[in-house]
Motif scaffolding. Structure first.
Motif, mmCIF file in Angstrom:
data_model
loop_
_atom_site.group_PDB
_atom_site.id
_atom_site.type_symbol
_atom_site.label_atom_id
_atom_site.label_comp_id
_atom_site.label_asym_id
_atom_site.label_seq_id
_atom_site.Cartn_x
_atom_site.Cartn_y
_atom_site.Cartn_z
ATOM 1 N N ASP A 198 0.811 -1.215 0.000
ATOM 2 C CA ASP A 198 0.000 0.000 0.000
ATOM 3 C C ASP A 198 0.843 1.263 0.000
ATOM 4 N N ALA A 209 -2.063 4.048 -0.599
ATOM 5 C CA ALA A 209 -3.421 3.969 -0.076
ATOM 6 C C ALA A 209 -3.779 5.296 0.591
ATOM 7 N N SER A 234 -9.482 -1.783 -0.239
ATOM 8 C CA SER A 234 -9.019 -1.245 -1.523
ATOM 9 C C SER A 234 -8.621 0.210 -1.309
ATOM 10 N N TRP A 235 -8.214 0.866 -2.377
ATOM 11 C CA TRP A 235 -7.758 2.249 -2.260
ATOM 12 C C TRP A 235 -8.870 3.265 -2.536
ATOM 13 N N GLU A 283 -6.115 4.232 -9.147
ATOM 14 C CA GLU A 283 -6.754 2.958 -9.517
ATOM 15 C C GLU A 283 -5.845 2.054 -10.338
ATOM 16 N N TRP A 292 -3.387 0.514 -8.012
ATOM 17 C CA TRP A 292 -4.018 -0.436 -7.090
ATOM 18 C C TRP A 292 -4.099 -1.834 -7.700
ATOM 19 N N GLU A 330 -2.834 -4.692 -5.412
ATOM 20 C CA GLU A 330 -3.741 -5.765 -5.020
ATOM 21 C C GLU A 330 -3.134 -7.133 -5.345
#
Length: 314
Positions: A68, A129, A278-279, A284, A287, A291
């Motif tokens: 993150d 994050a 999630s962020w 995005e 992420w 992830e």
């Protein structure tokens, strides 16, 4: 202790191989090497070489080892993650990776707080994050809370590798850890619990028993005991009691057994473990990569826990 005759499910060879294939094809090279070391008699040296790729010249860790936090710069919080890996790999205090990390922590120690800051303002220059964003007005990141995170955990590493750390520093932060433990409510924040849990695993008596006593009072109050809550963020039974040898296992035995069933069903269905966060729409594109890094790491961690409880087929 949970045993197979307690009717705990066992992950079949077919399901295990499916999970293994996910790790080999999708996890970071570091987590692939750690998996090999833990489950397939893989090389400690090769795993350590992958870990070293996340370490900077100053000895601190960065480069997204905490998925993150994508910045390359060193931070105390990322360095705790690096030392978690070092502990899994059973690296000694004399190993170059550990020694450099301890030198970094020694250099980053802030006398004014008797500890370390989570991370610096540089985090805002890189994908991360939302909760890690640095607030310039407050002078710390959004998740800044009590002293415990990350300082209790760092104190544990100083004890674990005490021959490579100034005794004066150990004495100061240990006294601070004692004081802070006394101020924490029984319904403490989960990361405070986990940081003191890691300290407990390294420190000697009588402080070890002091921590254990406090955490035992807290564990059922802060652990998500209802399976309906396990999809959301929070501490699950297996995070609190990650092996039958855990002092918290007797307090959570029924919930741990149910959590084992829950995690194995999800693992059978998906073939891997995933973060339950999630962020929230920020960064995005990055992420997607973070992830996947989390999935590889969490899948190896889950298999390690399942092995502790005898839930993997021989």
């Amino acid at each position: 202790m949970i045993r197979r005759n307690d009717k705990v499910n066992v992950l079949s060879t077919v399901d295990y191989n499916r999970v293994r294939n996910f790790i080999m094809e999708n996890a970071r090279a570091l987590d692939v090497r750690v998996f090999a070391y833990l489950f397939e008699n893989g090389s400690q040296k090769e795993a350590a070489e992958e870990l070293a790729k996340f370490q900077n010249e100053d000895g601190g860790f960065g480069h997204g080892i905490e998925p993150d936090i994508r910045m390359p710069d060193s931070s105390p919080i990322a360095t705790t993650v690096g030392l978690q890996y070092a502990r899994k790999l059973k690296l000694t205090g004399g190993h170059r990776i550990v020694r450099k990390a301890l030198e970094y922590l020694n250099s980053e120690y802030d006398e004014s707080i008797t500890g370390w800051h989570l991370l610096g303002k540089e985090v805002n220059d890189h994908p991360h994050a939302p909760w890690w964003s640095y607030d310039h007005e407050k002078g710390h990141c959004g998740v800044h809370g009590t002293w415990a995170n990350p300082n209790a955990e760092i104190t544990g590493y100083l004890h674990e590798y005490e021959g490579y750390v100034p005794n004066e520093l150990i004495e100061k932060v240990t006294q601070k850890a004692r004081e802070e433990l006394g101020t924490l409510p029984e319904e403490m924040e989960m990361h405070d619990f986990l940081c003191y849990k890691r300290l407990m695993e390294s420190v000697q008596s009588p402080f070890k028993e002091e921590i254990e006593e406090k955490l035992k009072k807290a564990v059922r109050k802060i652990t998500k005991l209802n399976p309906g809550d396990w999809e959301g963020y929070g501490m699950k039974p297996l995070q609190a009691a990650d092996s039958p040898a855990s002092p918290f296992f007797p307090l959570l035995k029924d919930e741990v057994k149910e959590n084992l069933h829950y995690e194995m069903e999800k693992l059978r269905e998906a073939g891997y473990a995933s973060p339950n966060w999630s962020w929230f729409g920020k960064y995005e594109e990055e992420w997607v990569h973070a992830e996947k890094d989390w999935q590889g790491h969490l899948t190896v961690e889950l298999l390690k826990t399942l092995k502790e409880f005898g839930c993997l087929d021989d």
